[in-house]
Design a protein around this motif. Sequence first.
Motif, PDB file in Angstrom:
ATOM      1  N   ASP A 153      53.231  -6.878 -15.818  1.00  0.00           N
ATOM      2  CA  ASP A 153      52.291  -6.207 -16.723  1.00  0.00           C
ATOM      3  C   ASP A 153      50.869  -6.484 -16.232  1.00  0.00           C
ATOM      4  O   ASP A 153      50.399  -7.634 -16.287  1.00  0.00           O
ATOM      5  CB  ASP A 153      52.483  -6.759 -18.132  1.00  0.00           C
ATOM      6  CG  ASP A 153      51.551  -6.118 -19.160  1.00  0.00           C
ATOM      7  OD1 ASP A 153      50.588  -5.433 -18.752  1.00  0.00           O
ATOM      8  OD2 ASP A 153      51.788  -6.317 -20.363  1.00  0.00           O
TER       9      ASP A 153
ATOM     10  N   GLN B  92      47.873  -5.907 -17.443  1.00  0.00           N
ATOM     11  CA  GLN B  92      46.949  -6.462 -18.429  1.00  0.00           C
ATOM     12  C   GLN B  92      47.214  -7.951 -18.637  1.00  0.00           C
ATOM     13  O   GLN B  92      46.291  -8.770 -18.671  1.00  0.00           O
ATOM     14  CB  GLN B  92      47.077  -5.710 -19.752  1.00  0.00           C
ATOM     15  CG  GLN B  92      46.095  -6.194 -20.819  1.00  0.00           C
ATOM     16  CD  GLN B  92      46.168  -5.358 -22.090  1.00  0.00           C
ATOM     17  OE1 GLN B  92      46.932  -4.402 -22.165  1.00  0.00           O
ATOM     18  NE2 GLN B  92      45.380  -5.732 -23.083  1.00  0.00           N
ATOM     19  N   ARG B  93      48.487  -8.308 -18.752  1.00  0.00           N
ATOM     20  CA  ARG B  93      48.835  -9.727 -18.960  1.00  0.00           C
ATOM     21  C   ARG B  93      48.455 -10.563 -17.741  1.00  0.00           C
ATOM     22  O   ARG B  93      47.898 -11.657 -17.872  1.00  0.00           O
ATOM     23  CB  ARG B  93      50.328  -9.873 -19.244  1.00  0.00           C
ATOM     24  CG  ARG B  93      50.761 -11.334 -19.406  1.00  0.00           C
ATOM     25  CD  ARG B  93      52.198 -11.453 -19.885  1.00  0.00           C
ATOM     26  NE  ARG B  93      52.560 -12.852 -20.046  1.00  0.00           N
ATOM     27  CZ  ARG B  93      53.334 -13.532 -19.201  1.00  0.00           C
ATOM     28  NH1 ARG B  93      53.828 -12.927 -18.124  1.00  0.00           N
ATOM     29  NH2 ARG B  93      53.629 -14.805 -19.417  1.00  0.00           N
TER      30      ARG B  93
ATOM     31  N   ASN C 280      46.150  -9.964 -15.396  1.00  0.00           N
ATOM     32  CA  ASN C 280      44.704 -10.106 -15.291  1.00  0.00           C
ATOM     33  C   ASN C 280      44.155 -11.056 -16.356  1.00  0.00           C
ATOM     34  O   ASN C 280      43.234 -11.831 -16.097  1.00  0.00           O
ATOM     35  CB  ASN C 280      44.025  -8.744 -15.410  1.00  0.00           C
ATOM     36  CG  ASN C 280      44.037  -7.973 -14.105  1.00  0.00           C
ATOM     37  OD1 ASN C 280      43.790  -8.536 -13.052  1.00  0.00           O
ATOM     38  ND2 ASN C 280      44.340  -6.692 -14.178  1.00  0.00           N
ATOM     39  N   THR C 281      44.729 -10.996 -17.569  1.00  0.00           N
ATOM     40  CA  THR C 281      44.276 -11.886 -18.635  1.00  0.00           C
ATOM     41  C   THR C 281      44.565 -13.346 -18.281  1.00  0.00           C
ATOM     42  O   THR C 281      43.725 -14.219 -18.458  1.00  0.00           O
ATOM     43  CB  THR C 281      44.976 -11.530 -19.962  1.00  0.00           C
ATOM     44  OG1 THR C 281      44.628 -10.194 -20.328  1.00  0.00           O
ATOM     45  CG2 THR C 281      44.565 -12.495 -21.069  1.00  0.00           C
TER      46      THR C 281
END
Length: 216
Positions: A204, A206-207, A209-210
């Motif tokens: 994922d 987004q996950r 990068n977070t």
Amino acid sequence: MPLFPEEPQIHESVPGPRATPAAGRTAPTPRPVPGPGPRPAPPRGAPASSVRPGKPGPAAPPRGPVAAPPAQRTSSPQPSAGKAGTAAGAQLQLIPAPADGAIDAADEAVDLLLDSGRAPSDILVLTTGETHPWAAHELSFGEASYWAQHDAADDVFYADAGAGRATGRPVVVVAVNGGTDEVTAQALPAAMARAGTLLIVCGDPQRINTILGTHA
């Protein structure tokens, strides 16, 4: 630590993965660029070194039916894969995939790499969550036999991301298929260090990068 960029995917003119998509999955998993310096494709009928991992004796048990993808995946637009260079100079690619589809995405990436001419011995596949079915099967014969295949370095090898004994290879594929944020935050930089020319991360965006932004 730098975050993974998201750019339009570059499609190579090479044969696609042989795996059949899971039922109900309408958008194909983005396929990675084979990476710099692929070796010439082996001739048809090449010896066992050109095929997927295996060993004499009992065949690996079938993986069983793949769970149906979440409903929202069928209505989502096809994501694009990002790529950039790591500090060590290896090319980096992100293949968007949910946690429960990260291993399938990694397997498709390996199929494409082999079809493009990459030697099986060039590829290391790591998982952050559940062990890859191939590794689980080989470990059933004992760790000595399992790691002997790693040390022989003549085929694709699958290991847990936290396995410190797994050494680097020209191409490293990481399936972010679970595990805590802390495990993933440690696994990705370690995978970057292991990759000689190409790092492919399936998960994922987004996950990922977070997590990297939080632990930078």
